[in-house]
Design a protein around this motif. Structure first.
Motif, short mmCIF file in Angstrom:
data_model
loop_
_atom_site.label_atom_id
_atom_site.label_comp_id
_atom_site.label_asym_id
_atom_site.label_seq_id
_atom_site.Cartn_x
_atom_site.Cartn_y
_atom_site.Cartn_z
N ARG A 100 0.84 -1.21 0.00
CA ARG A 100 0.00 0.00 0.00
C ARG A 100 0.87 1.25 0.00
O ARG A 100 0.63 2.20 -0.74
N SER A 101 1.90 1.24 0.81
CA SER A 101 2.81 2.37 0.91
C SER A 101 3.50 2.63 -0.43
O SER A 101 3.59 3.77 -0.89
N ILE A 102 3.98 1.56 -1.07
CA ILE A 102 4.65 1.71 -2.37
C ILE A 102 3.68 2.26 -3.41
O ILE A 102 4.01 3.17 -4.18
N ALA A 103 2.45 1.74 -3.42
CA ALA A 103 1.44 2.24 -4.36
C ALA A 103 1.16 3.72 -4.13
O ALA A 103 1.02 4.50 -5.09
N LEU A 104 1.10 4.13 -2.87
CA LEU A 104 0.88 5.55 -2.57
C LEU A 104 2.06 6.41 -3.00
O LEU A 104 1.87 7.53 -3.48
N PHE A 105 3.28 5.90 -2.84
CA PHE A 105 4.44 6.64 -3.33
C PHE A 105 4.39 6.81 -4.84
O PHE A 105 4.69 7.88 -5.37
N VAL A 106 4.00 5.77 -5.55
CA VAL A 106 3.89 5.86 -7.02
C VAL A 106 2.81 6.87 -7.40
O VAL A 106 3.02 7.72 -8.28
N LEU A 107 1.66 6.81 -6.73
CA LEU A 107 0.58 7.76 -7.02
C LEU A 107 1.02 9.19 -6.71
O LEU A 107 0.76 10.12 -7.49
N ALA A 108 1.70 9.37 -5.60
CA ALA A 108 2.20 10.71 -5.23
C ALA A 108 3.18 11.22 -6.28
O ALA A 108 3.15 12.39 -6.66
N ALA A 109 4.06 10.34 -6.74
CA ALA A 109 5.04 10.74 -7.75
C ALA A 109 4.35 11.14 -9.05
O ALA A 109 4.70 12.16 -9.66
N LEU A 110 3.35 10.37 -9.46
CA LEU A 110 2.62 10.73 -10.68
C LEU A 110 1.95 12.10 -10.54
O LEU A 110 2.00 12.91 -11.47
N ALA A 111 1.36 12.35 -9.37
CA ALA A 111 0.69 13.64 -9.15
C ALA A 111 1.70 14.79 -9.10
O ALA A 111 1.50 15.82 -9.76
#
Length: 110
Positions: free
Chosen positions: A5-16
């Motif tokens: 979950r944390s990794i997915a959130l980091f990826v989403l944050a990076a995209l944003a």
């Protein structure tokens, strides 16, 4: 499961964040206009929200680790969006940053 979950959130944050900064760049530097800039500002605001969803409650830890994700993500964005060709030192540096992310976020703590 929390790590995924944390990794997915980091990826989403990076995209944003990276996407938002790229949109502002395109709007200003490439003269694409206010719509691009506005979309970038919205994406940057979304990044700030996504960062709050991390399972760890320590702001400093989250943002410090995200810095490493940002470095690697920015290089990847440049490859995909702008045709940038990172050299071996870019890649080595990004891997070092991602190793730092792993230590900061996922090292066992007592």
């Amino acid at each position: 499961m929390l790590v995924l979950r944390s990794i997915a959130l980091f990826v989403l944050a990076a995209l944003a964040e990276i996407g938002g900064a790229w949109l502002v760049w395109q709007g200003v530097r490439e003269h694409r206009g206010w719509i691009w800039i506005g979309a970038g500002v919205i994406a940057l605001g979304l990044y700030g929200f996504v960062a709050t969803l991390q399972p760890d409650a320590n702001f400093g830890r989250i943002l410090a680790a995200y810095g490493g994700v940002f470095v690697a993500g920015s290089l990847a964005w440049g490859v995909v969006a702008d045709g940038y060709r990172p050299d071996r030192f870019d890649i080595i540096g990004a891997l070092i940053c991602l190793a730092g992310v792993a230590v900061i976020m996922y090292a066992p703590r007592g």
